[in-house]
Design an enzyme around this catalytic site. Structure first.
Site, PDB file in Angstrom:
ATOM      1  CD  GLU A 274      -4.430  -9.584   9.517  1.00  0.00           C
ATOM      2  OE1 GLU A 274      -3.300  -9.302   9.117  1.00  0.00           O
ATOM      3  OE2 GLU A 274      -5.469  -9.449   8.834  1.00  0.00           O
ATOM      4  CG  ASP A 353      -7.231  -5.050   5.502  1.00  0.00           C
ATOM      5  OD1 ASP A 353      -6.459  -4.103   5.652  1.00  0.00           O
ATOM      6  OD2 ASP A 353      -6.845  -6.189   5.189  1.00  0.00           O
ATOM      7  CD  GLU A 381      -3.838  -6.282   1.353  1.00  0.00           C
ATOM      8  OE1 GLU A 381      -3.275  -5.397   2.033  1.00  0.00           O
ATOM      9  OE2 GLU A 381      -4.306  -7.332   1.842  1.00  0.00           O
TER      10      GLU A 381
HETATM   11  C1  GCU Z   1      -4.106  -7.089   5.714  1.00  0.00           C
HETATM   12  C2  GCU Z   1      -3.092  -7.673   4.790  1.00  0.00           C
HETATM   13  C3  GCU Z   1      -1.954  -8.297   5.547  1.00  0.00           C
HETATM   14  C4  GCU Z   1      -1.398  -7.274   6.531  1.00  0.00           C
HETATM   15  C5  GCU Z   1      -2.481  -6.712   7.397  1.00  0.00           C
HETATM   16  C6  GCU Z   1      -2.018  -5.571   8.297  1.00  0.00           C
HETATM   17  O1  GCU Z   1      -4.760  -8.115   6.415  1.00  0.00           O
HETATM   18  O2  GCU Z   1      -3.681  -8.608   3.920  1.00  0.00           O
HETATM   19  O3  GCU Z   1      -0.998  -8.701   4.623  1.00  0.00           O
HETATM   20  O4  GCU Z   1      -0.419  -7.837   7.307  1.00  0.00           O
HETATM   21  O5  GCU Z   1      -3.497  -6.197   6.600  1.00  0.00           O
HETATM   22  O6  GCU Z   1      -2.360  -4.441   8.022  1.00  0.00           O
HETATM   23  O7  GCU Z   1      -1.351  -5.822   9.271  1.00  0.00           O
END
Ligand code: GCU
Length: 666
Positions: A274, A353, A381
């Site tokens: 990400e 996720d 979340e």
């Molecule tokens: C999800 C989440 C992010 C987090 C990521 C992770 O995508 O929305 O906020 O950083 O998981 O587990 O690294």
């Protein structure tokens, strides 16, 4: 009065066990005079028995225990095992380390707090060995005080880019040690801005103090590490794990860090994920990245926990070949066996996720020669933001019980992460935590059951969801039998109810992309995140079979065959693996579309029943607790109704098939 609740460590007055002769004298192994953990254990015991029963037991020290440095998972387990037995007019605690003494003390205090008879409980002696060597909380706290995916206020570790240490810090350590947590990562896996400086002089003093406080409760301190620190704070222009300058910078840095923070146990790294930097940028593998760091921290006894959340987050929704679910396995399986033995791969429970329902990640049961840790999320979340009640322990039990068929026996996820299956050097369980600086720590008092429950379950995976929930309610809310029963009636079915009014049959997502709270059926449908339901006027679901993305084949047999077949695949996951017509008949006998209608109407109705149950508790429990949860139920019902009506309308409009029962669809 403290400006936060002490939850299950509040030690309020109890009636049972007041005359218990066995609580007059407690025998403990003797520890070094400087052993802070043993001192904390004794203080906790005294405070707990005084507070709950007004008893001041005689404390007698027996044979001497020296806490030796622990070098691997097996010796963690050996050293954390404790036994409690009855002696004349007393209790004897046998333990090989001060952490084990602490756990034995919390065991006794739990028995008292739950008003179980001490003499009966320990009549035959009780020996407990933790199921998992590492039992860890991951904070996603940012240094400006905000918390990524935090739903219970701000961070209690950081204000304005400074580390705060106060009474709450110590009480936090007590709180989590009391449920068996022995490791904590105190900063967000997304290490940005000031957090990159965690490994510099600016924060060493505070981190070293924090580490000491945690160590006093048997908790090892870990930090999330910015993989590109060489660039961010090191003045180099590369983070290539094979570059000599990079390696040499890390060597010097780690020597400094471990010297300045003597209790530091290691690092958690989110790389190539990400938008975070990682070894892929330099054409290197995940193993190259992890091993470079592991090699350097080895001499300090350090551990590198490397997350497997690596996938393409810039996908084109038109592309039906690329499958995010496959990514973890595709990226990490080819290097099974290549990771150093002080690397642990941390694997999210599912391939996507933390959706309300996902299959178990095929890496668990795939990897055979690599240390592994299971990552779950108690921060809600995608499961209601600690507004909606969603007791997650039943989900975690399912995950732990999942049979991976990776070996002849001991093949469940629980076996793998305990270290038993492959005799791993390190293993365990981590949760993205749900705490913040709210008075009650978790926003919703009932979300406290997930914090309590995660710790208890990671410590003893054999406990049942009911048992854990009951302990939580008795210790934190009330001993009254009707109250206990009512609250268990709310907690235990809450996860399935949440699942029923949100996204159906394992498909997931359908949340508002900006917040991940509330319904938006197409919210992620045309986005770049690889999270699609692929619904059209004929059907819904993602084809992950051998004819589709092939994800189902990443499992060992017979799981692969089961998931690959729409006839054999369990209903609750069928749309995760298959694209099916709305008229397809499920095992339940219902069609897909009728299942969608029924489960949403039922889920919303059941949420209303939960709220009504809670309303019955007015006057029977503390007003503040009552009001806190009542107010959240009000919001939950608005949320549940929106989910129910939006999902049902959406699929009615897409499919044109009416509800058999003629209920109102908008
Ligand atoms: C999800 C989440 C992010 C987090 C990521 C992770 O995508 O929305 O906020 O950083 O998981 O587990 O690294």
């Amino acid at each position: 009065m403290k400006n936060y609740a002490e939850l299950w460590t509040a030690y309020k007055e109890r009636k049972s066990n007041r005359d218990c002769r066995n609580l007059r004298k407690i025998c403990l192994p003797e520890t070094e005079a400087s052993d802070k953990t043993a001192e904390n254990a004794v203080n906790e015991l005294k405070a707990g028995l005084k507070g709950m029963l007004d008893i001041e037991p005689e404390i007698v020290f027996g044979s001497k225990v020296t806490s030796k440095p622990v070098t691997d998972g097996k010796s963690i387990l050996d050293s954390e095992e404790y036994s409690i037995s009855l002696i004349e007019d007393g209790i004897n605690i046998a333990a090989k380390s001060s952490s084990a003494i602490l756990y034995a003390v919390f065991d006794i205090l739990r028995t008292v707090a739950c008003e179980k008879d001490i003499t009966k409980t320990y009549a035959d002696g009780k020996t407990v060995r933790p199921s998992n060597p590492l039992r860890m909380l991951n904070h996603w706290d940012n240094m400006d005080g905000s918390i990524e995916r935090g739903y219970s206020g701000e961070s209690f570790f950081y204000v304005n880019n400074e580390i705060v240490i106060d009474e709450r810090t110590r009480d936090y350590a007590r709180l989590i040690a009391s449920v068996g947590i022995n490791a904590v990562v105190i900063n967000n896996v997304n290490v940005k801005q000031a957090a990159s400086y965690m490994i510099t002089d600016r924060y060493f003093d505070k981190l070293s103090q924090l580490g000491e406080i945690f160590a006093g409760y048997g908790i090892r301190l870990f930090l999330s590490l910015n993989y590109a620190s060489t660039i961010e704070i090191g003045g180099l222009d590369s983070a290539d794990p094979l570059d000599e300058n990079v390696i040499s910078w890390w060597k010097d840095k780690m020597a400094e860090v471990f010297k300045k923070i003597p209790t530091l146990a290691g690092f958690l790294v989110k790389a190539d994920s990400e938008g975070r930097p990682g070894p892929f940028t330099y054409g290197r593998t995940q193993a190259d990245g992890a091993n470079m760091l592991a090699n350097i921290v080895k001499e300090y006894g350090g551990i590198i926990i490397w997350r497997c959340f690596v996938y393409n987050c810039r996908q084109d929704w038109r592309d039906r070949k690329t499958d995010r679910a496959r990514a973890g396995y595709d990226n990490f399986m080819p290097m099974d066996g290549d990771y150093h033995d002080n690397v642990i791969l941390q694997i999210k429970n599912g391939p996507m996720d933390f959706q309300i329902r996902e299959p178990v990640s095929p890496l668990l049961g795939g990897l055979k020669k690599t240390n592994q840790m299971l990552e779950v999320q108690i921060a809600q979340e995608y499961t209601g933001h600690q507004i909606d009640v969603c007791y997650l322990i039943p989900e975690f039990k399912e995950i732990l019980g999942f049979k991976t068929y990776c070996s002849e026996d001991k093949d469940s996820v629980a076996d793998i992460i305990s270290g038993d299956t492959f005799n791993s050097r390190y293993s365990g369980m981590a949760a993205v935590t749900n705490t913040g600086n709210d008075f009650n720590w978790t926003g919703n008092y009932l979300a406290g059951a997930n914090l309590y429950g995660f710790g208890r379950l990671a410590f003893d995976t054999g406990l049942s969801s009911e048992q854990i929930a009951e302990e939580f309610v008795r210790m934190t809310i009330s001993q009254d039998e009707t109250v206990v029963k009512e609250i268990l009636g709310i907690l235990l079915p809450s996860r399935e109810i949440y699942e029923r009014y949100t996204s159906p049959l394992g498909i997931g997502w359908m949340v508002q992309p900006a917040t991940h709270y509330g319904c938006s059926v197409d919210g992620y449908e045309y986005d770049r995140w690889g999270t699609y339901h692929r619904a059209d006027h004929l059907g819904i679901g993602v084809d992950r079979t051998d004819k589709g993305t092939g994800y189902a084949l990443q499992y060992n047999e017979p799981n692969a065959g089961i998931y690959n077949s729409p006839e054999k695949c369990p209903d609750e996951l069928v749309l995760f693996f298959h694209h099916l017509p709305y008229t397809h008949k499920l095992h339940s006998g219902k069609t897909v579309i009728q299942h969608i209608y029924d489960s949403h109407f039922e889920g919303y109705e059941e949420a209303q029943q939960l709220a009504a149950k809670w309303d019955q508790l007015k006057g029977k429990i503390d007003d503040e607790v009552f009001e806190n949860v009542r107010e959240r139920f009000e919001r939950q019902l608005i949320n549940a109704r929106e989910w129910c009506d939006q999902v049902n309308s959406y699929f009615f409009r897409k499919s044109g098939i009416p509800d058999e029962k003629g209920r109102q669809i908008w």
